[in-house]
Design a protein around this motif. Structure first.
Motif, PDB file in Angstrom:
ATOM      1  N   ALA A   1      30.348  69.491  57.198  1.00 42.07           N
ATOM      2  CA  ALA A   1      31.564  69.429  56.380  1.00 42.07           C
ATOM      3  C   ALA A   1      31.975  67.975  56.177  1.00 42.07           C
ATOM      4  O   ALA A   1      31.802  67.132  57.056  1.00 42.07           O
ATOM      5  N   ARG A   2      32.525  67.719  54.985  1.00 39.55           N
ATOM      6  CA  ARG A   2      33.088  66.409  54.635  1.00 39.55           C
ATOM      7  C   ARG A   2      34.363  66.664  53.830  1.00 39.55           C
ATOM      8  O   ARG A   2      34.335  67.376  52.831  1.00 39.55           O
ATOM      9  N   TYR A   3      35.458  66.066  54.267  1.00 39.62           N
ATOM     10  CA  TYR A   3      36.750  66.318  53.607  1.00 39.62           C
ATOM     11  C   TYR A   3      37.462  65.002  53.324  1.00 39.62           C
ATOM     12  O   TYR A   3      37.586  64.151  54.206  1.00 39.62           O
ATOM     13  N   TYR A   4      37.943  64.843  52.069  1.00 40.38           N
ATOM     14  CA  TYR A   4      38.706  63.666  51.684  1.00 40.38           C
ATOM     15  C   TYR A   4      40.205  63.967  51.731  1.00 40.38           C
ATOM     16  O   TYR A   4      40.672  64.926  51.110  1.00 40.38           O
ATOM     17  N   LYS A   5      40.943  63.137  52.433  1.00 37.25           N
ATOM     18  CA  LYS A   5      42.396  63.292  52.491  1.00 37.25           C
ATOM     19  C   LYS A   5      42.982  63.153  51.088  1.00 37.25           C
ATOM     20  O   LYS A   5      42.618  62.256  50.334  1.00 37.25           O
ATOM     21  N   LYS A   6      43.954  64.029  50.779  1.00 37.15           N
ATOM     22  CA  LYS A   6      44.537  64.049  49.440  1.00 37.15           C
ATOM     23  C   LYS A   6      45.870  63.297  49.360  1.00 37.15           C
ATOM     24  O   LYS A   6      46.103  62.524  48.431  1.00 37.15           O
ATOM     25  N   TYR A   7      46.749  63.506  50.308  1.00 34.36           N
ATOM     26  CA  TYR A   7      48.121  63.000  50.182  1.00 34.36           C
ATOM     27  C   TYR A   7      48.326  61.799  51.099  1.00 34.36           C
ATOM     28  O   TYR A   7      48.352  61.918  52.322  1.00 34.36           O
ATOM     29  N   MET A   8      48.446  60.635  50.464  1.00 34.67           N
ATOM     30  CA  MET A   8      48.552  59.371  51.187  1.00 34.67           C
ATOM     31  C   MET A   8      50.009  58.958  51.369  1.00 34.67           C
ATOM     32  O   MET A   8      50.871  59.243  50.532  1.00 34.67           O
ATOM     33  N   LEU A   9      50.260  58.244  52.458  1.00 34.92           N
ATOM     34  CA  LEU A   9      51.564  57.637  52.668  1.00 34.92           C
ATOM     35  C   LEU A   9      51.629  56.293  51.965  1.00 34.92           C
ATOM     36  O   LEU A   9      50.640  55.795  51.421  1.00 34.92           O
ATOM     37  N   MET A  10      52.814  55.673  52.029  1.00 32.59           N
ATOM     38  CA  MET A  10      53.029  54.429  51.288  1.00 32.59           C
ATOM     39  C   MET A  10      52.125  53.301  51.761  1.00 32.59           C
ATOM     40  O   MET A  10      51.792  52.410  50.997  1.00 32.59           O
ATOM     41  N   ASN A  11      51.729  53.315  53.051  1.00 39.80           N
ATOM     42  CA  ASN A  11      50.930  52.203  53.582  1.00 39.80           C
ATOM     43  C   ASN A  11      49.441  52.515  53.605  1.00 39.80           C
ATOM     44  O   ASN A  11      48.692  51.928  54.375  1.00 39.80           O
ATOM     45  N   GLU A  12      48.978  53.440  52.761  1.00 38.90           N
ATOM     46  CA  GLU A  12      47.563  53.807  52.739  1.00 38.90           C
ATOM     47  C   GLU A  12      46.893  53.417  51.432  1.00 38.90           C
ATOM     48  O   GLU A  12      46.006  54.112  50.939  1.00 38.90           O
ATOM     49  N   ALA A  13      47.279  52.260  50.888  1.00 39.28           N
ATOM     50  CA  ALA A  13      46.720  51.811  49.609  1.00 39.28           C
ATOM     51  C   ALA A  13      45.252  51.415  49.724  1.00 39.28           C
ATOM     52  O   ALA A  13      44.581  51.224  48.708  1.00 39.28           O
ATOM     53  N   GLN A  14      44.739  51.308  50.954  1.00 38.85           N
ATOM     54  CA  GLN A  14      43.330  50.977  51.137  1.00 38.85           C
ATOM     55  C   GLN A  14      42.417  52.130  50.745  1.00 38.85           C
ATOM     56  O   GLN A  14      41.213  51.946  50.589  1.00 38.85           O
TER      57      GLN A  14
ATOM     58  N   THR B   1      29.764  80.847  64.705  1.00 35.88           N
ATOM     59  CA  THR B   1      29.744  82.119  65.422  1.00 35.88           C
ATOM     60  C   THR B   1      31.074  82.387  66.111  1.00 35.88           C
ATOM     61  O   THR B   1      31.263  83.465  66.692  1.00 35.88           O
ATOM     62  N   PHE B   2      31.981  81.419  66.065  1.00 38.52           N
ATOM     63  CA  PHE B   2      33.293  81.616  66.692  1.00 38.52           C
ATOM     64  C   PHE B   2      34.432  81.424  65.679  1.00 38.52           C
ATOM     65  O   PHE B   2      35.529  80.993  66.031  1.00 38.52           O
ATOM     66  N   GLY B   3      34.163  81.786  64.416  1.00 33.56           N
ATOM     67  CA  GLY B   3      35.232  81.801  63.433  1.00 33.56           C
ATOM     68  C   GLY B   3      34.974  80.936  62.224  1.00 33.56           C
ATOM     69  O   GLY B   3      34.002  80.167  62.166  1.00 33.56           O
ATOM     70  N   LYS B   4      35.872  81.058  61.251  1.00 31.22           N
ATOM     71  CA  LYS B   4      35.803  80.284  60.022  1.00 31.22           C
ATOM     72  C   LYS B   4      36.863  79.184  60.074  1.00 31.22           C
ATOM     73  O   LYS B   4      38.037  79.447  60.351  1.00 31.22           O
ATOM     74  N   PHE B   5      36.455  77.955  59.756  1.00 34.06           N
ATOM     75  CA  PHE B   5      37.316  76.792  59.920  1.00 34.06           C
ATOM     76  C   PHE B   5      37.619  76.129  58.579  1.00 34.06           C
ATOM     77  O   PHE B   5      36.761  76.065  57.698  1.00 34.06           O
ATOM     78  N   GLY B   6      38.841  75.617  58.459  1.00 32.49           N
ATOM     79  CA  GLY B   6      39.242  74.793  57.331  1.00 32.49           C
ATOM     80  C   GLY B   6      39.701  73.440  57.827  1.00 32.49           C
ATOM     81  O   GLY B   6      40.095  73.291  58.986  1.00 32.49           O
ATOM     82  N   ILE B   7      39.664  72.438  56.939  1.00 34.03           N
ATOM     83  CA  ILE B   7      39.949  71.060  57.349  1.00 34.03           C
ATOM     84  C   ILE B   7      41.048  70.462  56.485  1.00 34.03           C
ATOM     85  O   ILE B   7      41.044  70.599  55.251  1.00 34.03           O
ATOM     86  N   LEU B   8      41.978  69.759  57.142  1.00 30.88           N
ATOM     87  CA  LEU B   8      43.027  68.977  56.490  1.00 30.88           C
ATOM     88  C   LEU B   8      43.144  67.652  57.213  1.00 30.88           C
ATOM     89  O   LEU B   8      42.565  67.452  58.278  1.00 30.88           O
ATOM     90  N   THR B   9      43.923  66.736  56.643  1.00 27.66           N
ATOM     91  CA  THR B   9      44.218  65.463  57.315  1.00 27.66           C
ATOM     92  C   THR B   9      45.699  65.149  57.149  1.00 27.66           C
ATOM     93  O   THR B   9      46.235  65.213  56.034  1.00 27.66           O
ATOM     94  N   GLY B  10      46.358  64.795  58.255  1.00 28.57           N
ATOM     95  CA  GLY B  10      47.725  64.294  58.197  1.00 28.57           C
ATOM     96  C   GLY B  10      48.675  65.191  57.430  1.00 28.57           C
ATOM     97  O   GLY B  10      48.750  66.409  57.645  1.00 28.57           O
ATOM     98  N   PHE B  11      49.410  64.582  56.473  1.00 32.26           N
ATOM     99  CA  PHE B  11      50.440  65.297  55.736  1.00 32.26           C
ATOM    100  C   PHE B  11      49.886  66.210  54.636  1.00 32.26           C
ATOM    101  O   PHE B  11      50.666  66.821  53.898  1.00 32.26           O
ATOM    102  N   ASP B  12      48.561  66.334  54.528  1.00 36.70           N
ATOM    103  CA  ASP B  12      48.003  67.355  53.639  1.00 36.70           C
ATOM    104  C   ASP B  12      48.552  68.735  53.995  1.00 36.70           C
ATOM    105  O   ASP B  12      48.643  69.621  53.151  1.00 36.70           O
TER     106      ASP B  12
END
Length: 512
Positions: free
Chosen positions: A175-188, A203-214
């Protein structure tokens, strides 16, 4: 060519084998990492210097992975920015980035590290997972080249993404996930054009991924949980101790309960940046959590979870509140800011009472009984129904019981950590428009207490036997995921950002 009948047999036995090996429970781990930062945050490091720093952090992460695996963990989550810390411009970030391919390429960096160029960070993370037979979630930076002549292409010719990667127990990138919602200091970082819906099956479930305030926005949250039916959400964060309603352990425990899924949260441990608070949360309980703003050390949490948590019937969050008449009270209303949102409040003036406070379409009803009404503490019941614009723009409906910082009502809504008032009972409800409501209880000393209240099917959060410590905050945090900002609405974000940063440090200077 394999005959069709043989293909059917192969598919059947593969499915049978998968189901046979499925686990009813699994061991989850999260690691709150005290990240090692660059000597100064704006220094332009060479690739060699960047790798040296990242290897220092990965040395520590590897110890946590080994420890988790020895305790039987099937998966471990590590924090956002946990490998290189906080870097605040595009130029300084670049030496820390690698090209991360899409998982469909079927790649195990540990055994094939040169397939996509120089990828020493990905190789090491993959080997951590493979050598310890554990799924590993890490947050690193991806770079993707673009045509500089294109209008959207950044000036350095690369898109740069805040990226979560997941390696399975063989070290394969799954899996590869890009964060969507950035804070003010994440202009990089650049923002992906569309929110990504990233899942993977085990085998132990289905997983989803988020980052921070996503986690606060409709996409990808609602589709992951309600359409794709994930069992567990993985959430690396660099989350500040934002009192009262977005305090990490209280909010994340409430979110797991409200969305009715498991939630694994790994936070940065940085006292100077006011970041700490990680946990392993089930829909019906908190399995493990950590919050320590005194120690400089990281922390590994390990606990067992249901692979497919039993989903209880949904709560009708407005049923009770809309069925009763508002409580009559001559107590005057007043306005005060909570996290930059203007709440409508009423002060609790007796040791027992029934109050209704309304804002727009939301009416909040509180019934309570204190052990005693202290003269040195003030409590209020409040309502907010509107557009929140602090770390992002989204609509909220909040009913809350709060302790004020001082006996002056002007301080209601400011951060508070300790209280002395005991409540023998409480009942809080509201006329919410959305089904997505998260119940929070925070006690004196910043303790969470998910077992010390009950959620009734008619939308009330109640306690009839008292709590184990004085109450700081009781909240029904309603997130109107479906409601979007009107096209003609305008906000002066530059002015608002300056105001918010100034006010934030003024507020937090009172307790830190």
């Amino acid at each position: 060519m394999i005959p069709f009948q043989l293909q059917s047999y192969i598919a059947f036995f593969a499915l049978w084998a998968f189901k046979t090996n499925c686990l009813d429970t699994f061991i989850a781990a999260v690691y709150e990492h005290a990240v090692i930062l660059p000597p100064d945050n704006i220094k332009l490091d060479s690739r060699e210097e960047a790798l040296a720093l990242m290897n220092e952090n990965m040395d520590i992460l590897e110890e946590a992975v080994i420890s988790a695996a020895k305790q039987g963990a099937h998966i471990i989550v590590t924090p956002e920015h946990g490998i290189y810390g906080f870097i605040f411009n595009r130029v300084n970030l670049y030496p820390y980035l690698e090209d991360i391919p899409h998982p469909k390429v079927n790649w195990t960096p540990c055994t094939d590290d040169s397939r996509f160029g120089s990828t020493p960070v990905q190789k090491r993370l993959s080997c951590m997972a493979r050598n310890n037979s554990i799924y590993m979630v890490a947050n690193i930076g991806d770079r993707k080249s673009c045509d500089p002549t294109e209008s959207k292409c950044p000036s350095n010719g690369y898109y740069q993404y805040n990226t979560n990667v997941v390696y399975d127990s063989e070290g394969k990138l799954v899996a590869r996930y890009y964060k969507k919602y950035m804070l003010m200091n994440e202009a990089q970082f650049d923002t992906p054009t569309e929110p990504q819906l990233v899942t993977f099956d085990t085998t132990f479930g289905k997983f989803g991924i988020l980052t921070g305030f996503d986690i606060l926005f409709h996409d990808p949250v609602v589709p992951l949980v309600e359409k794709l039916k994930v069992d567990t959400i993985l959430l690396p964060v660099a989350w500040m101790n934002t009192l009262p309603h977005l305090y990490p352990t209280a909010f994340h425990a409430a979110w797991a309960m409200g969305m009715r899924v498991n939630l694994l949260v790994a936070n940065i441990h940085s006292i100077s940046n006011q970041m700490t608070g990680s946990g392993i949360y089930a829909p019906d309980s908190v399995k493990a959590y950590y919050f320590d703003k005194k120690s400089d050390d990281g922390k590994l949490l390990v606990s067992e979870l249901e692979s497919h948590p039993i989903v209880r019937p949904p709560v009708n969050w407005t049923l009770y509140a809309s069925s009763i008449k508002p409580f009559s009270s001559e107590q005057e209303e007043f306005k005060a800011l909570v996290l930059f949102d203007m709440f409508t409040f009423k002060e609790l003036i007796n040791d027992t009472g029934n109050y209704t406070v309304c804002q727009n379409t939301l009416c909040c009803h509180l019934s309570y009984k204190m052990s005693e009404k202290r003269t040195d503490e003030v409590y209020v019941v409040g309502a907010f129904d509107g557009l929140h614009i602090a770390e992002g723009e989204y609509y909220l409906q909040i009913c809350t019981l709060l302790k004020c910082l001082t006996t002056l009502i002007e301080t209601c809504g400011q951060p508070v950590e300790n209280a002395s008032t005991w409540f023998d009972m409480f009942s809080l409800s509201g006329t919410f428009d959305s089904p997505h409501v998260f119940p929070e209880l925070l006690l004196s000393g910043l303790q969470i207490a998910p077992t010390e209240f009950e959620i009734l099917s008619d939308g009330r959060i109640i306690n009839q036997n008292g709590t184990s410590a004085p109450v700081l905050m009781l909240t029904l945090f309603g997130r109107q995921y479906e409601k979007t900002k009107p096209p003609n609405a305008s906000v002066d974000l530059e002015t608002t950002s300056v105001m918010m940063i100034t006010m934030f440090f003024v507020l937090y200077s009172t307790i830190w």
